[in-house]
Write a protein that holds these residues in place. Structure first.
Motif, PDB file in Angstrom:
ATOM      1  N   ILE A 258       0.837  -1.201   0.000  1.00 39.44           N
ATOM      2  CA  ILE A 258       0.000   0.000   0.000  1.00 39.44           C
ATOM      3  C   ILE A 258       0.869   1.248   0.000  1.00 39.44           C
ATOM      4  CG2 ILE A 258      -1.774   1.289   1.250  1.00 39.44           C
ATOM      5  CD1 ILE A 258      -2.673  -1.378   2.476  1.00 39.44           C
ATOM      6  N   GLY A 259       1.921   1.260   0.825  1.00 38.45           N
ATOM      7  CA  GLY A 259       2.764   2.439   0.944  1.00 38.45           C
ATOM      8  C   GLY A 259       3.465   2.815  -0.334  1.00 38.45           C
ATOM      9  N   ARG A 260       3.739   1.821  -1.193  1.00 43.02           N
ATOM     10  CA  ARG A 260       4.452   2.109  -2.438  1.00 43.02           C
ATOM     11  C   ARG A 260       3.519   2.385  -3.611  1.00 43.02           C
ATOM     12  NH1 ARG A 260       8.648  -2.750  -2.790  1.00 43.02           N
ATOM     13  NH2 ARG A 260       6.867  -3.814  -1.893  1.00 43.02           N
ATOM     14  N   LEU A 261       2.221   2.403  -3.359  1.00 39.66           N
ATOM     15  CA  LEU A 261       1.281   2.690  -4.439  1.00 39.66           C
ATOM     16  C   LEU A 261       1.553   4.052  -5.061  1.00 39.66           C
ATOM     17  CD1 LEU A 261      -1.217   1.969  -6.087  1.00 39.66           C
ATOM     18  CD2 LEU A 261      -2.638   2.839  -4.225  1.00 39.66           C
ATOM     19  N   GLY A 262       1.788   5.071  -4.214  1.00 42.86           N
ATOM     20  CA  GLY A 262       2.091   6.401  -4.728  1.00 42.86           C
ATOM     21  C   GLY A 262       3.369   6.423  -5.536  1.00 42.86           C
ATOM     22  N   PHE A 263       4.370   5.633  -5.122  1.00 41.11           N
ATOM     23  CA  PHE A 263       5.635   5.567  -5.857  1.00 41.11           C
ATOM     24  C   PHE A 263       5.412   5.053  -7.275  1.00 41.11           C
ATOM     25  CE2 PHE A 263       8.982   2.671  -7.309  1.00 41.11           C
ATOM     26  CZ  PHE A 263      10.049   3.548  -7.428  1.00 41.11           C
ATOM     27  N   GLY A 302       3.219  12.186  -4.268  1.00 41.06           N
ATOM     28  CA  GLY A 302       3.715  11.608  -3.020  1.00 41.06           C
ATOM     29  C   GLY A 302       3.107  12.252  -1.792  1.00 41.06           C
ATOM     30  N   ILE A 303       3.000  13.581  -1.803  1.00 35.80           N
ATOM     31  CA  ILE A 303       2.446  14.289  -0.643  1.00 35.80           C
ATOM     32  C   ILE A 303       0.960  13.983  -0.470  1.00 35.80           C
ATOM     33  CG2 ILE A 303       1.881  16.578   0.253  1.00 35.80           C
ATOM     34  CD1 ILE A 303       4.522  17.567  -0.989  1.00 35.80           C
ATOM     35  N   ILE A 304       0.220  14.024  -1.559  1.00 34.65           N
ATOM     36  CA  ILE A 304      -1.221  13.751  -1.491  1.00 34.65           C
ATOM     37  C   ILE A 304      -1.483  12.330  -0.990  1.00 34.65           C
ATOM     38  CG2 ILE A 304      -3.312  13.450  -2.876  1.00 34.65           C
ATOM     39  CD1 ILE A 304      -2.309  15.768  -4.633  1.00 34.65           C
ATOM     40  N   PHE A 305      -0.719  11.369  -1.523  1.00 37.50           N
ATOM     41  CA  PHE A 305      -0.941   9.982  -1.106  1.00 37.50           C
ATOM     42  C   PHE A 305      -0.525   9.775   0.354  1.00 37.50           C
ATOM     43  CE2 PHE A 305       0.306   5.459  -0.852  1.00 37.50           C
ATOM     44  CZ  PHE A 305      -0.930   4.912  -1.138  1.00 37.50           C
ATOM     45  N   SER A 306       0.565  10.404   0.788  1.00 42.29           N
ATOM     46  CA  SER A 306       0.997  10.282   2.185  1.00 42.29           C
ATOM     47  C   SER A 306      -0.048  10.875   3.130  1.00 42.29           C
ATOM     48  CB  SER A 306       2.346  10.970   2.387  1.00 42.29           C
ATOM     49  OG  SER A 306       3.355  10.352   1.609  1.00 42.29           O
ATOM     50  N   ALA A 339       8.512   6.069   0.538  1.00 40.68           N
ATOM     51  CA  ALA A 339       8.415   5.684  -0.869  1.00 40.68           C
ATOM     52  C   ALA A 339       8.299   6.905  -1.773  1.00 40.68           C
ATOM     53  CB  ALA A 339       7.213   4.756  -1.078  1.00 40.68           C
ATOM     54  N   GLY A 340       7.586   7.945  -1.313  1.00 43.65           N
ATOM     55  CA  GLY A 340       7.471   9.173  -2.097  1.00 43.65           C
ATOM     56  C   GLY A 340       8.816   9.859  -2.266  1.00 43.65           C
TER      57      GLY A 340
END
Length: 413
Positions: A258-263, A302-306, A339-340
């Motif tokens: 899940i954490g790397r989805l934005g990446f 990255g910021i939006i997803f975090s 990840a971002g």
């Protein structure tokens, strides 16, 4: 009259042909996005259906497959280069042979050391045997995809990528419906690779113009960059499996996915900005604009997803994997932020490598090796694991940004 008609067709339809060529590139980009989403669908289906403990075993298979993907991508890039060189038929024939040898060695590595892998990761040897069988064809598949890429057969390339991924998604659903276990999932992975390879052969065109080969990246630095990227993105997943219970390891695997989805989303979308950046190399103003637009786009995603992971972690985790994975909710935003940061680093290093500057390549490799060393030294809790990754990421981001700033300062002098 016939000659005039053919000439009229060519000049009249050049803009149309150019638009069609651009459209096929968007098909490839869309296909890449769909592939990433489908891969997340596979992980989500398996995680929800099997639970954290079994998913930890699946994650070992998926992580080893992810590392093999870097090797297949390397062969794809090598084949794309070879297709644009003199005597390309002979070079591609030799490359295909090398790919089969590497695939066979990889299969033997999985099969011959199955007992070792079983003791190391606590998994049954059968899934590793099946994965090794599938990987035999994975590197030759990379060669065929590289030829497609060099011939701008983007629609066929996207279709082949989607075929592989959709077979895995459909297979994962069938496995769960029939109540089958981890070995069946590994068999699905192997089958998807064999099916994609069986429909991938493409006859290379004879190259007449080889001038573009000088603009391609050297393969040595590219391989080192991919190795560093593989260590950064995958070493924590494998090492956590060694040190923690399968239940916690499965939850951590879901956290990483899940954490790397934005990446993955930002890296795929940034492909458009990177292509524009390389085309703008003769106009410094346009180049700077494309560069900062790309960086801003990656940072923004990255910021939006975090922030989304911080504001609604329970919703994301329950939606993708289920309530059994909720204990990781409190640290999801941290993994997403790490990840971002790496997504920005990945873009900067790729940009530097395209300009034949290799400092970022060595920094990435050093960061990957450093992450392994520090994780071995400090892994008492999941928070320790995340702290190590945050430290490595911030150090890598700072040094890569510093090297870019020094280069731009030197160019202005």
């Amino acid at each position: 009259m016939g000659v005039l008609q053919r000439s009229g067709f060519t000049t009249t339809h050049i803009p149309l042909m150019r638009r069609l060529k651009q459209l096929t590139k968007f098909w490839l980009l869309g296909g890449m996005l769909l592939v990433n989403l489908a891969n997340y669908g596979v992980a989500s289906v398996l995680g929800r259906g099997l639970g954290p403990a079994a998913y930890a075993q699946i994650n070992v298979i998926m992580t080893l497959f992810g590392l093999a993907t870097l090797g297949s991508s390397f062969f794809q890039i090598q084949a794309a280069r070879a297709s644009l060189s003199l005597n390309n038929h002979a070079k591609l024939r030799q490359l295909r042979q090398i790919a089969w040898v590497v695939g066979a060695l990889n299969g033997l590595l999985c099969a011959g050391l199955a007992g070792f892998w079983q003791n190391l990761f606590g998994t049954s040897p059968t899934p590793l045997l099946l994965l090794g069988f599938g990987l035999i064809s994975y590197y030759p598949l990379g060669v065929e995809r590289g030829i497609m890429q060099s011939q701008a057969a983007f629609g066929r390339l996207a279709g082949n990528l989607l075929l592989e991924t959709m077979i895995r998604l459909a297979g994962a659903i069938i496995v769960l419906k029939l109540g089958l276990g981890v070995p069946s999932v590994s068999a699905v992975f192997a089958g998807s690779l064999l099916a994609a390879w069986s429909l991938s052969y493409i006859k290379p065109a004879i190259t007449e113009n080889v001038g573009s080969t000088s603009q391609l990246q050297p393969l040595g630095p590219l391989g080192l960059r991919m190795l560093g990227q593989g260590l950064i993105l995958n070493s924590d997943l494998l090492l956590v499996t060694l040190w923690f219970s399968q239940h916690i390891a499965g939850q951590y695997a879901a956290l990483g996915l899940i954490g790397r989805l934005g990446f993955f989303v930002s890296s795929t979308v940034a492909t458009l900005g990177f292509a524009k950046l390389l085309r703008a190399d003769k106009a410094k103003t346009e180049q700077r604009q494309a560069f900062w637009q790309s960086v801003a786009m990656i940072l923004g995603i990255g910021i939006i997803f975090s922030l989304a992971c911080w504001a609604m972690p329970n919703l994301l985790i329950k939606g993708l994997f289920g309530s059994a994975y909720l204990p990781i909710a409190g640290v999801l935003w941290r993994y997403a932020a790490i990840a971002g940061g790496y997504a920005v680093v990945n873009f900067l290093v790729a940009y530097q490598a395209a300009q034949q500057r290799q400092s970022g390549v060595w920094l990435t490799l050093g960061a990957g090796l450093g992450q392994v060393v520090l994780l071995i030294a400090a892994h008492q809790t999941i928070n320790h694991v995340l702290n190590v990754q945050a430290l490595i990421m911030l150090g890598l981001l700072a040094t890569v940004c510093l090297s870019e700033w020094l280069e731009r300062t030197k160019n202005r002098a």
